[in-house]
Design a protein around this motif. Structure first.
Motif, mmCIF file in Angstrom:
data_model
loop_
_atom_site.group_PDB
_atom_site.id
_atom_site.type_symbol
_atom_site.label_atom_id
_atom_site.label_comp_id
_atom_site.label_asym_id
_atom_site.label_seq_id
_atom_site.Cartn_x
_atom_site.Cartn_y
_atom_site.Cartn_z
ATOM 1 N N GLN A 7 0.815 -1.206 0.000
ATOM 2 C CA GLN A 7 0.000 0.000 0.000
ATOM 3 C C GLN A 7 0.854 1.263 0.000
ATOM 4 O O GLN A 7 1.791 1.398 0.788
ATOM 5 C CB GLN A 7 -0.919 -0.005 1.232
ATOM 6 N N GLY A 8 0.539 2.179 -0.934
ATOM 7 C CA GLY A 8 1.230 3.461 -0.999
ATOM 8 C C GLY A 8 2.529 3.460 -1.764
ATOM 9 O O GLY A 8 3.145 4.515 -1.943
ATOM 10 N N ASP A 9 2.981 2.304 -2.257
ATOM 11 C CA ASP A 9 4.255 2.215 -2.975
ATOM 12 C C ASP A 9 4.190 2.888 -4.345
ATOM 13 O O ASP A 9 3.132 2.960 -4.981
ATOM 14 C CB ASP A 9 4.620 0.745 -3.196
ATOM 15 N N GLY B 43 -5.648 0.610 -0.457
ATOM 16 C CA GLY B 43 -5.628 -0.838 -0.297
ATOM 17 C C GLY B 43 -6.967 -1.516 -0.484
ATOM 18 O O GLY B 43 -7.339 -2.410 0.284
ATOM 19 N N ILE B 44 -7.709 -1.131 -1.521
ATOM 20 C CA ILE B 44 -9.021 -1.737 -1.757
ATOM 21 C C ILE B 44 -8.907 -3.057 -2.519
ATOM 22 O O ILE B 44 -9.919 -3.696 -2.789
ATOM 23 C CB ILE B 44 -9.947 -0.769 -2.509
ATOM 24 N N ALA B 45 -7.691 -3.442 -2.868
ATOM 25 C CA ALA B 45 -7.434 -4.719 -3.531
ATOM 26 C C ALA B 45 -6.176 -5.319 -2.895
ATOM 27 O O ALA B 45 -5.392 -4.605 -2.266
ATOM 28 C CB ALA B 45 -7.234 -4.513 -5.033
ATOM 29 N N PRO B 46 -5.980 -6.637 -3.032
ATOM 30 C CA PRO B 46 -4.826 -7.273 -2.383
ATOM 31 C C PRO B 46 -3.496 -6.898 -3.044
ATOM 32 O O PRO B 46 -3.451 -6.543 -4.218
ATOM 33 C CB PRO B 46 -5.119 -8.769 -2.528
ATOM 34 N N PHE B 47 -2.436 -6.994 -2.266
ATOM 35 C CA PHE B 47 -1.065 -6.773 -2.742
ATOM 36 C C PHE B 47 -0.297 -8.081 -2.646
ATOM 37 O O PHE B 47 -0.657 -8.952 -1.859
ATOM 38 C CB PHE B 47 -0.369 -5.703 -1.895
ATOM 39 N N PRO B 48 0.799 -8.213 -3.428
ATOM 40 C CA PRO B 48 1.256 -7.366 -4.523
ATOM 41 C C PRO B 48 0.299 -7.446 -5.707
ATOM 42 O O PRO B 48 -0.388 -8.460 -5.891
ATOM 43 C CB PRO B 48 2.633 -7.927 -4.865
ATOM 44 N N ASN C 270 -17.714 -6.339 -7.314
ATOM 45 C CA ASN C 270 -16.581 -6.057 -6.418
ATOM 46 C C ASN C 270 -15.593 -7.214 -6.380
ATOM 47 O O ASN C 270 -14.374 -7.005 -6.389
ATOM 48 C CB ASN C 270 -17.093 -5.743 -5.010
ATOM 49 N N GLU C 271 -16.103 -8.425 -6.343
ATOM 50 C CA GLU C 271 -15.224 -9.594 -6.313
ATOM 51 C C GLU C 271 -14.380 -9.692 -7.575
ATOM 52 O O GLU C 271 -13.162 -9.927 -7.527
ATOM 53 C CB GLU C 271 -16.080 -10.852 -6.164
ATOM 54 N N LEU C 272 -15.011 -9.472 -8.750
ATOM 55 C CA LEU C 272 -14.302 -9.642 -10.016
ATOM 56 C C LEU C 272 -13.325 -8.508 -10.290
ATOM 57 O O LEU C 272 -12.286 -8.715 -10.934
ATOM 58 C CB LEU C 272 -15.314 -9.735 -11.165
ATOM 59 N N ASN C 273 -13.623 -7.302 -9.828
ATOM 60 C CA ASN C 273 -12.786 -6.153 -10.144
ATOM 61 C C ASN C 273 -11.755 -5.826 -9.073
ATOM 62 O O ASN C 273 -10.679 -5.311 -9.379
ATOM 63 C CB ASN C 273 -13.665 -4.925 -10.418
ATOM 64 N N PHE C 274 -12.067 -6.123 -7.821
ATOM 65 C CA PHE C 274 -11.177 -5.765 -6.720
ATOM 66 C C PHE C 274 -10.662 -6.965 -5.929
ATOM 67 O O PHE C 274 -9.843 -6.798 -5.032
ATOM 68 C CB PHE C 274 -11.890 -4.802 -5.758
ATOM 69 N N GLY C 275 -11.125 -8.157 -6.253
ATOM 70 C CA GLY C 275 -10.749 -9.337 -5.476
ATOM 71 C C GLY C 275 -9.365 -9.863 -5.770
ATOM 72 O O GLY C 275 -8.824 -10.667 -5.004
ATOM 73 N N GLY C 276 -8.780 -9.482 -6.907
ATOM 74 C CA GLY C 276 -7.402 -9.849 -7.211
ATOM 75 C C GLY C 276 -7.209 -11.101 -8.027
ATOM 76 O O GLY C 276 -6.085 -11.405 -8.435
ATOM 77 N N ALA C 277 -8.297 -11.847 -8.287
ATOM 78 C CA ALA C 277 -8.187 -13.098 -9.045
ATOM 79 C C ALA C 277 -9.081 -13.049 -10.273
ATOM 80 O O ALA C 277 -9.936 -12.166 -10.409
ATOM 81 C CB ALA C 277 -8.558 -14.287 -8.166
ATOM 82 N N MET C 278 -8.897 -14.015 -11.153
ATOM 83 C CA MET C 278 -9.761 -14.123 -12.320
ATOM 84 C C MET C 278 -11.081 -14.765 -11.905
ATOM 85 O O MET C 278 -11.274 -15.161 -10.743
ATOM 86 C CB MET C 278 -9.071 -14.931 -13.414
#
Length: 362
Positions: A11-13, A50-55, A107-115
């Motif tokens: 976050q913030g990088d 940080g509304i989506a997972p990192f990295p 939200n799951e498809l756009n911000f969840g981090g996976a396909m």
């Protein structure tokens, strides 16, 4: 295959271009060589809040050329020019009734981090990297659901088209798809960034008689006048509500609020005439309203609009057609940046130097 992508580790990088691995498209997916991608405030929100997972590899206004097709893909061919838009399931009630912007799994498809199948297409040193908006277009290549790709006219410069996938479609669609103001009506657009100026252009297309642009930046107000605003208000130098009422006689019939600033949200309501409608499209924190005086007593409406309530495969080609006719000159918003200037592009967007930065990638 190995590609180059701008990775955000935490976050913030800052964004850092690195070599990463991209797996082949699965069934129903395509691989796109990214030509350019827009820089959007939502990317900054994802990085900083940080509304989506990192990295993660951010980027969600990609435009490019189809390089490979997964099994079962129809309607697209290798070599097609495409704009990438938001992910949606295509099967829920909202998707099937023409409102994929409120897809049940948006939200799951756009911000969840996976396909969509829960897996990842991006890896770095055997570590999965999160995907953003089903595309992660801050990269030389992206694997996306074919459902998210919009085939576009090859006669139009592809590098300019990425912002149609989110920011520009949001502003224009809020006016053309959701508010649908009557010919000769009045509308106020609060905030003259890419979203707001797209709303101004759309209001001109639809025939609003009074198009009032509100901002605190004189250069952006000047651009708003060039793009179709009949009046402008500097919110730092003028009393916005009083000025809108002076221009319109009794307040505007419609408003589009793009800033996400609570004070401006309230102004957008208070400057409406009775039965007026204000559409909120910006990421907005908690707002305190006097429901009786600001809303109910004069029959006003406050609505939220996501992605311009658009069906991208229908709406984006319409915007391209308006552009070719000279009626939607969104190119006047765009400044192209080399990919390695990604952090500068975000800074210039934040401080208002550039209305709509677009990274030239391939």
């Amino acid at each position: 295959m190995q590609i180059n992508a701008a990775v955000t580790v935490k976050q913030g990088d800052d964004f850092k271009w690195q070599n990463v691995d991209l797996t082949d498209p699965a069934s129903g997916e395509i691989r796109v060589r990214i030509v350019a991608t827009g820089v959007c405030h939502t990317d900054a929100v994802a990085r900083d809040l940080g509304i989506a997972p990192f990295p993660i590899v951010l980027g969600h206004e990609g435009a490019g050329v189809v390089e490979a097709l997964g099994a079962g893909v129809t309607g697209l061919e290798i070599g097609d020019h495409v704009v990438l838009s938001f992910a949606h399931c295509g099967e829920c009630d909202h998707c099937l009734t023409g409102h994929p912007t409120v897809c049940g799994t948006f939200n799951e498809l756009n911000f969840g981090g996976a396909m969509e199948d829960g897996s990842h297409r991006l890896q770095r040193d055997n570590e999965a990297l999160a995907t953003f908006f089903g595309q992660s277009s801050f990269a030389t290549h992206a694997v996306v659901s074919a459902r998210n790709a919009v085939k576009v006219d090859r006669e139009v410069e592809l590098a300019m088209l990425g912002p149609l996938g989110c920011g520009i479609q949001t502003g224009a669609g809020t006016v053309l798809n959701r508010l649908k103001p009557e010919f000769g009506s009045s509308i106020v657009v609060y905030g003259c960034g890419a979203v707001g100026l797209s709303a101004v252009m759309a209001a001109k297309i639809i025939g609003c008689q009074r198009i009032i642009a509100v901002d605190v930046n004189e250069s952006r107000l000047a651009l708003a006048r060039e793009l179709g605003a009949t009046h402008t208000v500097n919110g730092k130098q003028e009393q916005t509500i009083e000025r809108v009422r002076e221009i319109t006689g009794n307040g505007s019939e419609y408003a589009v609020e793009t800033t996400g600033v609570p004070l401006v949200v309230r102004q957008s309501l208070q400057a409406l005439r009775p039965l007026g409608v204000s559409a909120i499209v910006g990421v907005t924190p908690e707002v305190t309203l006097d429901v009786h005086h600001d809303l109910m007593a004069e029959g006003k409406s406050l609505i939220g609009v996501i992605e311009g309530d658009s069906v991208p495969r229908v709406f984006i080609p319409q915007l391209v057609a308006y552009y070719k006719e000279g009626r939607f000159p969104f190119d006047k918003l765009v400044t192209l940046y080399p990919a390695d200037q990604i952090n500068q592009a975000f800074e210039d967007s934040k401080n208002g130097t550039t209305v709509k930065p677009v990274l030239k990638i391939g």
